[in-house]
Design a protein around this motif. Structure first.
Motif, PDB file in Angstrom:
ATOM      1  N   MET A   1      39.734  60.051  71.636  1.00 56.48           N
ATOM      2  CA  MET A   1      41.001  60.648  72.049  1.00 56.48           C
ATOM      3  C   MET A   1      41.081  62.089  71.555  1.00 56.48           C
ATOM      4  N   ALA A   2      40.155  62.924  71.981  1.00 58.95           N
ATOM      5  CA  ALA A   2      40.182  64.311  71.547  1.00 58.95           C
ATOM      6  C   ALA A   2      41.366  65.035  72.176  1.00 58.95           C
ATOM      7  N   LYS A   3      41.978  65.901  71.381  1.00 63.86           N
ATOM      8  CA  LYS A   3      43.138  66.655  71.858  1.00 63.86           C
ATOM      9  C   LYS A   3      42.860  68.142  71.716  1.00 63.86           C
ATOM     10  N   LYS A   4      43.216  68.906  72.749  1.00 65.85           N
ATOM     11  CA  LYS A   4      43.071  70.349  72.667  1.00 65.85           C
ATOM     12  C   LYS A   4      44.273  70.958  71.975  1.00 65.85           C
ATOM     13  N   LYS A   5      44.028  72.016  71.225  1.00 62.16           N
ATOM     14  CA  LYS A   5      45.100  72.723  70.535  1.00 62.16           C
ATOM     15  C   LYS A   5      45.960  73.438  71.558  1.00 62.16           C
ATOM     16  N   GLU A 194      44.703  50.592  74.757  1.00 67.51           N
ATOM     17  CA  GLU A 194      45.846  49.747  75.124  1.00 67.51           C
ATOM     18  C   GLU A 194      47.168  50.460  74.826  1.00 67.51           C
ATOM     19  N   PHE A 195      47.140  51.380  73.877  1.00 67.99           N
ATOM     20  CA  PHE A 195      48.369  52.066  73.449  1.00 67.99           C
ATOM     21  C   PHE A 195      48.227  53.584  73.608  1.00 67.99           C
ATOM     22  N   ASP A 196      47.540  53.989  74.683  1.00 65.11           N
ATOM     23  CA  ASP A 196      47.269  55.405  74.912  1.00 65.11           C
ATOM     24  C   ASP A 196      48.535  56.249  74.903  1.00 65.11           C
ATOM     25  N   ASP A 197      49.570  55.788  75.583  1.00 67.59           N
ATOM     26  CA  ASP A 197      50.792  56.592  75.666  1.00 67.59           C
ATOM     27  C   ASP A 197      51.404  56.806  74.284  1.00 67.59           C
ATOM     28  N   LEU A 198      51.381  55.767  73.458  1.00 65.17           N
ATOM     29  CA  LEU A 198      51.897  55.885  72.100  1.00 65.17           C
ATOM     30  C   LEU A 198      51.084  56.892  71.302  1.00 65.17           C
ATOM     31  N   PHE A 199      49.749  56.809  71.380  1.00 72.05           N
ATOM     32  CA  PHE A 199      48.932  57.708  70.581  1.00 72.05           C
ATOM     33  C   PHE A 199      48.994  59.143  71.096  1.00 72.05           C
ATOM     34  N   GLU A 200      49.210  59.317  72.398  1.00 73.63           N
ATOM     35  CA  GLU A 200      49.448  60.662  72.905  1.00 73.63           C
ATOM     36  C   GLU A 200      50.686  61.264  72.245  1.00 73.63           C
ATOM     37  N   ILE A 213      45.183  65.587  62.412  1.00 68.29           N
ATOM     38  CA  ILE A 213      44.486  64.300  62.388  1.00 68.29           C
ATOM     39  C   ILE A 213      42.995  64.561  62.546  1.00 68.29           C
ATOM     40  N   ASP A 214      42.198  63.988  61.661  1.00 69.97           N
ATOM     41  CA  ASP A 214      40.750  64.120  61.781  1.00 69.97           C
ATOM     42  C   ASP A 214      40.222  63.096  62.779  1.00 69.97           C
ATOM     43  N   THR A 215      40.491  61.809  62.525  1.00 73.09           N
ATOM     44  CA  THR A 215      40.049  60.764  63.451  1.00 73.09           C
ATOM     45  C   THR A 215      41.091  59.657  63.531  1.00 73.09           C
ATOM     46  N   LEU A 216      41.052  58.926  64.622  1.00 74.91           N
ATOM     47  CA  LEU A 216      41.867  57.740  64.832  1.00 74.91           C
ATOM     48  C   LEU A 216      40.939  56.604  65.224  1.00 74.91           C
ATOM     49  N   ILE A 217      41.039  55.473  64.539  1.00 77.57           N
ATOM     50  CA  ILE A 217      40.199  54.324  64.880  1.00 77.57           C
ATOM     51  C   ILE A 217      41.039  53.049  64.895  1.00 77.57           C
ATOM     52  N   ILE A 248      54.629  58.410  62.793  1.00 75.30           N
ATOM     53  CA  ILE A 248      54.065  57.237  63.467  1.00 75.30           C
ATOM     54  C   ILE A 248      55.153  56.215  63.763  1.00 75.30           C
ATOM     55  N   ARG A 249      56.061  56.001  62.813  1.00 73.25           N
ATOM     56  CA  ARG A 249      57.160  55.059  63.047  1.00 73.25           C
ATOM     57  C   ARG A 249      58.057  55.523  64.194  1.00 73.25           C
ATOM     58  N   GLU A 250      58.364  56.818  64.223  1.00 71.16           N
ATOM     59  CA  GLU A 250      59.240  57.343  65.274  1.00 71.16           C
ATOM     60  C   GLU A 250      58.565  57.258  66.644  1.00 71.16           C
ATOM     61  N   ALA A 251      57.276  57.597  66.705  1.00 69.02           N
ATOM     62  CA  ALA A 251      56.559  57.512  67.979  1.00 69.02           C
ATOM     63  C   ALA A 251      56.511  56.068  68.478  1.00 69.02           C
ATOM     64  N   ALA A 252      56.288  55.134  67.571  1.00 67.41           N
ATOM     65  CA  ALA A 252      56.236  53.722  67.960  1.00 67.41           C
ATOM     66  C   ALA A 252      57.585  53.244  68.501  1.00 67.41           C
ATOM     67  N   LEU A 253      58.659  53.638  67.836  1.00 71.12           N
ATOM     68  CA  LEU A 253      59.992  53.223  68.289  1.00 71.12           C
ATOM     69  C   LEU A 253      60.274  53.716  69.694  1.00 71.12           C
ATOM     70  N   LYS A 254      59.772  54.871  70.030  1.00 74.75           N
ATOM     71  CA  LYS A 254      59.949  55.411  71.379  1.00 74.75           C
ATOM     72  C   LYS A 254      59.354  54.478  72.428  1.00 74.75           C
ATOM     73  N   HIS A 255      58.354  53.685  72.023  1.00 71.93           N
ATOM     74  CA  HIS A 255      57.677  52.757  72.943  1.00 71.93           C
ATOM     75  C   HIS A 255      58.084  51.305  72.681  1.00 71.93           C
ATOM     76  N   ASN A 256      59.202  51.123  71.983  1.00 76.91           N
ATOM     77  CA  ASN A 256      59.712  49.780  71.672  1.00 76.91           C
ATOM     78  C   ASN A 256      58.690  48.959  70.889  1.00 76.91           C
TER      79      ASN A 256
END
Length: 465
Positions: A1-5, A194-200, A213-217, A248-256
């Motif tokens: 899930m590489a992200k551009k600056k 499975e949770f792409d939208d949340l991690f975005e 973030i260095d890495t997500l696994i 992370i908690r706030e992002a998760a709540l956005k996705h119920n």
């Protein structure tokens, strides 16, 4: 899930300013309407006040009751002589903004900023039980020796279905496939997707705050994830973990979905850890003191390990701060049960990862993810410092599984707190006030826990005894 600056839309730096005037310009450029003035308490919970930006600049200093640093996780206050003696009148303390921590609150509905504060008594003395100040106190010990610690944390957490009734067990959430996870999915890209939208959203929220973030696994448990941060200054990294947990908690709540940093949230799943990679450099030269010029490990490297071996059991009340934390550390789990060490050995409490001499480091695998990042980093570095100061010698490294060795970490919170209080060396460097306050809070939390009757007791004792 590489992200551009992403570009900062022409409004300057994303995170942090030098002083009040730069903050004023920063706030104006972003149209900020409110500012969250936050301070981390003993549990790592954000306390503070929210105020209009205009009021903040009228008087950036803020007062709060000093009791915010004496509160338990359940919102109670210990009935303890140490607490009463320290704070008989519950007077106010002064919170002063650290402008280097200024950033946006990307999930807020209105343009909002946040800034972490430091705590001072009204006569200007730092509040010595404030977690940020506790970490500074340990870093000053290294500074006086001409040394600077460098570290990188790894934080594990679970995603779970919303759970509004604490009597019901937690369950994995439903991903985009419409099905919950089953079985082990370690390092699975598909399970993360499975949770792409949340991690975005987590990446976007983090980027907006200047958090890297260095890495997500995907970790071993069902919907268990791990985020690794880049190495750097311990105080900066503690701030980042503090903000990441909230993000992370706030992002998760956005996705119920709930994101939880409980050490052992689900009975038959692995626990969650906060691993800390640690090295120490010469403050003038930047050279890693763990490596000789020819690349061999130095005596200081082994003394640092030895300090962790000797003192980690005595700071276990900080590494594993709740009753639940000790459920993670069993012989059948992947969590360590002792302070054995080894080269690239994940069964030990202390692991030396493969590296070049310049990046030689010690990974402390003992802390759980529910720990306060400021306190757990302070405690881990304190153990290494004492090893250096005392010139301790490490045991021989373990080649096989350390899970077959004896427990040498405390099995429960009360035992851990007693070891902390009884260590003269730790009381000396943490201060009697902090040790007494922290211990009183943990005992009060244990008493709260003891008022709860568990399902196990109803299952096996109700009709059998």
């Amino acid at each position: 899930m590489a992200k551009k600056k992403k570009a900062d839309k022409g409004v300057g730096n994303i995170r942090g300013v030098a002083d009040l005037e730069e903050a004023r310009s920063w706030i104006k450029a972003r149209g900020i309407e409110e500012i969250e003035c936050v301070v981390p308490d003993q549990a790592g919970v954000a306390r503070g006040k929210i105020m209009p930006a205009s009021k903040f600049f009228t008087n950036p200093l803020m007062a709060l009751p000093s009791a915010i640093f004496q509160q338990t996780i359940s919102g109670e206050y210990p009935e303890d002589e140490v607490i009463t003696r320290q704070n008989p009148s519950d007077n106010d303390i002064v919170l002063e903004p650290d402008f280097s921590t200024l950033s946006v609150v990307p999930w807020a509905s209105d343009p909002t900023a946040q800034i972490i504060h430091d705590s001072y008594h009204q006569d200007g003395r730092p509040v010595d039980i404030a977690p940020r100040q506790v970490l500074r106190r340990i870093l000053e010990l290294y500074e006086h020796k001409g040394l600077k610690p460098v570290l990188a944390p790894e934080i594990e957490f679970y995603l779970v279905k919303p759970n509004t009734d604490p009597d019901y067990p937690l369950e994995p959430p439903i991903g985009r496939s419409g099905r919950p996870e089953i079985g082990r999915q370690s390092y699975s890209i598909q399970a993360v997707n499975e949770f792409d939208d949340l991690f975005e959203d987590i990446y976007d929220f983090s980027e907006a705050q200047g958090l890297e973030i260095d890495t997500l696994i995907h970790e071993e448990g069902a919907a268990q994830m791990e985020i690794n941060l880049r190495h750097g200054d311990p105080l900066v990294l503690a701030d980042q973990v503090f903000l990441f947990k909230r993000t992370i908690r706030e992002a998760a709540l956005k996705h119920n979905i709930y994101a939880t940093f409980m050490a052992k949230p689900i009975a038959n799943e692995p626990g969650s850890a906060m691993h800390i990679h640690q090295s120490v450099v010469d403050a003038k030269t930047g050279k890693n003191i763990f490596s000789e010029d020819d690349g061999r490990p130095t005596p200081e490297f082994f003394s640092f390990i030895a300090g962790q071996q000797k003192y980690l059991p005595r700071v276990m009340g900080i590494m594993a701060p709740y009753v639940n934390s000790y459920r993670r550390m069993t012989r059948a789990s992947t969590a360590p049960i002792n302070v054995a060490w080894g080269y690239d050995n994940r069964t030990t409490g202390l692991r030396v990862p493969p590296s070049t001499p310049d990046s030689r480091r010690v990974e402390n695998r003992v802390p759980s993810s529910d720990a306060n990042p400021y306190l757990v980093i302070a405690a881990s570095l304190a153990c290494g410092y004492l090893g250096l100061r005392e010139g301790l010698s490490a045991t021989e490294p373990i080649d096989g599984s350390a899970q077959e060795l004896d427990f040498d970490l405390p099995r429960g919170l009360l035992e851990a707190i007693a070891l902390f209080e009884e260590s003269d060396a730790l009381v000396e460097i943490f201060g009697e006030t902090f040790v007494g306050t922290y211990s009183a809070i943990k005992r009060a939390e244990f008493e709260t826990f003891m008022r709860v009757i568990s399902p196990w007791e109803r299952e096996y004792l109700l009709l059998n005894v």
